[in-house]
Design a protein around this motif. Structure first.
Motif, PDB file in Angstrom:
ATOM      1  N   THR A   5      17.426  40.052  72.124  1.00 50.06           N
ATOM      2  CA  THR A   5      18.449  39.948  72.024  1.00 50.06           C
ATOM      3  C   THR A   5      19.536  40.651  73.917  1.00 50.06           C
ATOM      4  OG1 THR A   5      19.037  40.526  70.476  1.00 50.06           O
ATOM      5  CG2 THR A   5      21.495  40.095  71.732  1.00 50.06           C
ATOM      6  N   ALA A   8      18.112  38.260  76.286  1.00 51.28           N
ATOM      7  CA  ALA A   8      18.982  37.175  76.451  1.00 51.28           C
ATOM      8  C   ALA A   8      20.346  37.199  77.252  1.00 51.28           C
ATOM      9  CB  ALA A   8      18.864  36.900  75.066  1.00 51.28           C
ATOM     10  N   GLY A 113      24.854  23.184  71.182  1.00 54.73           N
ATOM     11  CA  GLY A 113      24.214  22.544  71.842  1.00 54.73           C
ATOM     12  C   GLY A 113      23.849  22.495  72.644  1.00 54.73           C
ATOM     13  N   PRO A 116      25.101  28.045  75.832  1.00 55.94           N
ATOM     14  CA  PRO A 116      24.849  28.749  75.227  1.00 55.94           C
ATOM     15  C   PRO A 116      26.186  30.096  73.787  1.00 55.94           C
ATOM     16  CG  PRO A 116      24.454  28.910  76.747  1.00 55.94           C
ATOM     17  CD  PRO A 116      25.231  28.302  76.917  1.00 55.94           C
ATOM     18  N   ASP A 128      23.727  29.819  61.745  1.00 55.51           N
ATOM     19  CA  ASP A 128      22.189  29.422  62.620  1.00 55.51           C
ATOM     20  C   ASP A 128      22.959  29.114  64.150  1.00 55.51           C
ATOM     21  OD1 ASP A 128      22.604  27.241  61.239  1.00 55.51           O
ATOM     22  OD2 ASP A 128      20.533  26.909  61.523  1.00 55.51           O
ATOM     23  N   TYR A 129      24.449  28.229  64.247  1.00 62.86           N
ATOM     24  CA  TYR A 129      25.805  28.225  65.844  1.00 62.86           C
ATOM     25  C   TYR A 129      25.087  28.855  66.891  1.00 62.86           C
ATOM     26  CZ  TYR A 129      28.688  31.451  65.282  1.00 62.86           C
ATOM     27  OH  TYR A 129      29.518  32.927  65.643  1.00 62.86           O
ATOM     28  N   GLU A 131      22.353  30.818  69.947  1.00 60.86           N
ATOM     29  CA  GLU A 131      21.205  31.158  70.625  1.00 60.86           C
ATOM     30  C   GLU A 131      21.106  32.685  70.327  1.00 60.86           C
ATOM     31  OE1 GLU A 131      22.311  27.629  71.655  1.00 60.86           O
ATOM     32  OE2 GLU A 131      23.455  29.033  71.286  1.00 60.86           O
ATOM     33  N   VAL A 132      22.148  33.416  70.395  1.00 61.26           N
ATOM     34  CA  VAL A 132      22.220  34.927  70.492  1.00 61.26           C
ATOM     35  C   VAL A 132      22.944  35.309  69.396  1.00 61.26           C
ATOM     36  CG1 VAL A 132      22.345  36.800  72.200  1.00 61.26           C
ATOM     37  CG2 VAL A 132      21.287  34.770  73.008  1.00 61.26           C
TER      38      VAL A 132
END
Length: 340
Positions: A5, A8, A113, A116, A128-129, A131-132
């Motif tokens: 994390t 990222a 999508g 980020p 789960d929307y 990315e991090v």
């Protein structure tokens, strides 16, 4: 934060971004405090950053450093949509499902999508929307997580007095002035560091808790007059109708903390407040508990809500009276958990 994390986030912030920070609808001290603290930090490292709230927030939070920069999606819709449309990175704070941001859900869902998302949150069952995801249900508050975030990707020397005031406010309010079970030694060490870095703890407490209006105190009296105690279930609940709210010139934030009064009763471990909202056509529900009784599960199972084990929210589309009656009927199913 784990190394994956951290790396990222560092990679995302290694280049210029147009960042939007979004807290949940009806933002509280933790939501506003974490959003503004992160705004101060990201702005300070040279990122173009905006905070957009779904709707208004209580007056007792409007002194916080940077609050004048906040964009209200309901009132400043065109400006807010332009910021979202032009964003290259979105941080969502103090919530973990896009259904928690009201009218902002649609424009943010359209960005999923495409760019980020970074989630920083301490509630259960994240969607789960993002990315991090920096998600930790054991944290006292999202503000504590933002402190960890800054410490992990940079250094706490970047915590200015403005950031310290914002983070202290969120931690203080979300821990019930440091009395909830999620408060641990780490929480207190962070708070001590925030004071050392400029958080004005006495002034913050005064601004948040000691600026009542006569109408709010009379509304509290009305709420306590409506208190129902169910000794056999070690439960207490309060109802407030729209008529009662209107009669006391209700302002956003006026009922903050009312639900906790039930837990001050000897032998009560479960407290709830039901507040009628005619504009939205719902009954807004806040639930609190002491010990192992999970109001998160109770709210998820029966009132389309959720949160933490000892603090959660929900809603009902029944009338105020029918909601209270339904609530009482549910308690027999939890007799074993509620009785000593």
């Amino acid at each position: 934060m784990n190394s994956e994390t951290i790396n990222a986030v560092k990679e995302l912030l290694s280049r210029p971004q147009k960042i939007v920070i979004v807290p949940h609808k009806n933002p509280d001290g933790d939501a506003i405090g974490s959003a503004l603290a992160l705004w101060h930090y990201l702005t300070g490292i040279g990122q173009e950053t905006s905070v957009i709230v779904p709707n208004d927030y209580p007056k007792f939070l409007k002194w916080m450093p940077g609050c004048g920069s906040i964009i209200n999606f309901e009132r400043e819709n065109t400006q807010a949509k332009e910021k979202i449309d032009g964003s290259t990175l979105i941080f969502t704070l103090d919530f973990n499902h896009l259904g928690r941001i009201g009218q902002m859900e649609k424009p943010l869902q359209e960005k999923v999508g495409q760019i980020p998302f970074v989630m920083i949150d301490h509630h259960q069952a994240p969607s789960d929307y993002a990315e991090v995801m920096y998600s930790d249900v054991n944290m006292s508050s999202t503000c504590q997580m933002v402190y960890n975030f800054i410490e992990s990707i940079d250094t706490v020397d970047k915590v200015t007095p403005e950031i310290a005031n914002c983070l202290y406010t969120g931690i203080m309010t979300d821990t019930g002035s440091f009395k909830f079970r999620s408060t641990n030694g780490r929480t207190h060490r962070i708070v001590a560091d925030l004071i050392d870095r400029g958080a004005e703890n006495t002034e913050i407490h005064h601004r948040v808790f000691d600026t009542n209006t006569p109408e709010r105190l009379r509304l509290l009296g009305c709420a306590l007059n409506n208190l129902v105690i169910l000794k056999e279930y070690r439960t207490a609940y309060i109802t407030l109708s729209q008529q009662e709210l209107d009669a006391h010139n209700f302002q956003k934030g006026d009922t903050e903390g009312f639900v906790n009064y039930g837990l001050t009763l000897e032998d009560v471990i479960f407290a709830v407040i039901f507040i009628e909202n005619k504009e939205e056509g719902i009954i807004k529900i806040s639930l609190r508990s002491i010990g192992d009784f999970s109001v998160n599960e109770f709210a998820r199972n029966h009132f389309d809500g959720g949160g933490h084990n000892n603090a959660a929210g929900g809603r009902s589309e029944l009338s105020l009276e029918d909601t209270a009656t339904h609530f009482e009927s549910l308690l027999k199913n939890y007799q074993a958990q509620l009785r000593p």
